[in-house]
Design an enzyme around this catalytic site. Sequence first.
Site, short mmCIF file in Angstrom:
data_model
loop_
_atom_site.label_atom_id
_atom_site.label_comp_id
_atom_site.label_asym_id
_atom_site.label_seq_id
_atom_site.Cartn_x
_atom_site.Cartn_y
_atom_site.Cartn_z
N HIS A 168 0.64 -0.94 -0.31
CA HIS A 168 -0.15 0.08 0.03
C HIS A 168 0.85 1.61 0.60
O HIS A 168 0.67 2.19 -0.24
CB HIS A 168 -0.79 0.25 1.50
CG HIS A 168 -0.40 0.33 2.18
ND1 HIS A 168 0.64 -0.74 3.14
CD2 HIS A 168 -0.34 1.54 2.85
CE1 HIS A 168 0.70 -0.32 4.03
NE2 HIS A 168 0.01 0.86 4.33
N HIS A 230 8.29 -1.99 1.89
CA HIS A 230 8.29 -0.28 1.51
C HIS A 230 9.84 0.28 1.43
O HIS A 230 9.42 1.46 0.39
CB HIS A 230 7.50 0.20 3.00
CG HIS A 230 6.76 -0.56 3.31
ND1 HIS A 230 5.33 -0.90 2.35
CD2 HIS A 230 6.03 -0.37 5.07
CE1 HIS A 230 4.77 -1.09 3.28
NE2 HIS A 230 4.43 -0.87 4.71
N LYS A 316 10.66 1.57 15.72
CA LYS A 316 9.60 2.06 17.11
C LYS A 316 10.28 2.81 17.77
O LYS A 316 11.02 2.43 18.36
CB LYS A 316 8.58 1.01 16.89
CG LYS A 316 8.56 0.45 15.13
CD LYS A 316 6.38 -0.22 15.94
CE LYS A 316 6.30 -0.91 14.70
NZ LYS A 316 5.46 0.23 13.73
#
Length: 455
Positions: A168, A230, A316
């Site tokens: 995506h 990605h 993260k």
Amino acid sequence: MSAARSDALVFFGASGDLAYKDIFPALHGLVADGQLDMPVIGVARSEWSREDLVARARASIEAHGGHADAAFDKLASQLQYICGDYSEAPTFTRLREVLGAAQHPLHYLAIPPSAFEQVVRGLAESGAAKGARVVLEKPFGRDYASAVELDDVLHQFLPERAIFRIDHFLGKEPVQNLLYFRFANSFLEPIWNREYIDHVQITMAESFGIKGRGRLYEELGAIRDVVQNHLLQIAALLLMEPPVGHDPEAIRDAKGQAFAAMRPLDPDEVVRGQFDGYRSQPGVAPDSDVETYVALRLHVDSWRWAGVPIYIRTGKSLATTATEVYVALKRPPLAVFEDVKRAQANHVRFRLSPDVVLELGARAKRPGESMAGEAVDLDACRDTVNAMPAYQRLLGDAMRGDQMLFGRNDQVVSAWRIVDPVLTTHKPVAIYQQGSWGPSEADHFIQGGAWYDPV
Ligand code: NDP
């Protein structure tokens, strides 16, 4: 590639999390844009009625900023639901019946990867794969061997031109802008090579943690979660040669070559980290060695890029949430002005999220008697508020048979080839403080330079 437009949209995983978060809002957007005038069929195991599916769609759209407007009413009138298990043939027989006269259905598999084979087999055996396109959600395998195996399974039932592998990230407007900016401007190409570029940094930082997804994240880690897909896709867009000709496959061919030129990672050129507190999250092993941070140096064996390191970093619970590409140029060959020796070299910066910035970092003379300068950034900012959501864009493209923004098998398998050596061979994770820029082991990772930390 078949130019036939899809005439039905089937989504497997209709009762799942992804459908709720992204698919219903995308379907709503497609109807509002007049692009989804066809039966829309959800398939899942939950014992739902058609009304339950409509209620779920309404809840999803309202939870994601939409309203039960005229477009929603139209979508609701198109929705149908099939309750069935993917391991059972009657599920697919029923689907073929419900498809009726549709000749070119689009099947979207928003399901766990372990069910991919059952579903493509069921589609093929029921005749529902004939003339169809199949969109697959990531992940495509969990290492090189499983990706090759998955590919072999898919190709038993479907030709490559019918397979649409969603990443995506590629549907996002700023990522498409990378490709556009590179090849729509003539000033970039002469400097876009080893002669002028010192190194490239790609940073995807997230200030949040794993959001309660401990069990899932334990299976992934940062390399599988975002680097293999990605971030290597971003690297390919930056590194690829200009596409040749106007064939719709030309861009994917050029990207495929960029992947082929990327060297497998060397475990000595990878720093893995884990944020302090990760091991006490629900679903996480108390002695977990899963990385929530990774910094790596990638080498590219091509004439254009030989000797130019590509640094990729993601994590993260870092200091901020932003995704940026920082292309550091070499210094001028001669310091005509003394201050240039100490100053930062020129750069090109692409900020991809949360907002979009294109920046050329230059130097200009400071007013006054001395020939001394200062950094000036030439910025162009783009507003993405009205950008089409990625899933809407990608589903719309898939229905038209446009594969440009979808991963091709050679790219996906190549990306696993690149990360494969460090999935199992690596040093233990280094612990870093939440809110920092990762473990200190990565501080001096950039040869002859420093990390550019997005703000
Ligand atoms: P969920 O577990 O929430 O949903 C899975 C769906 O598949 C449910 O609708 C479930 O039906 C259905 N299903 C699973 N097995 C069967 C079966 N044997 N027969 C019939 N139906 C079945 O998963 P997600 O929606 O979170 O994820 C789906 C895919 O998308 C995964 O591949 C995931 O990696 C990927 N993905 C998810 C993202 C996310 O944010 N959630 C982001 C990016 C990718 P039921 O519940 O009715 O049994």
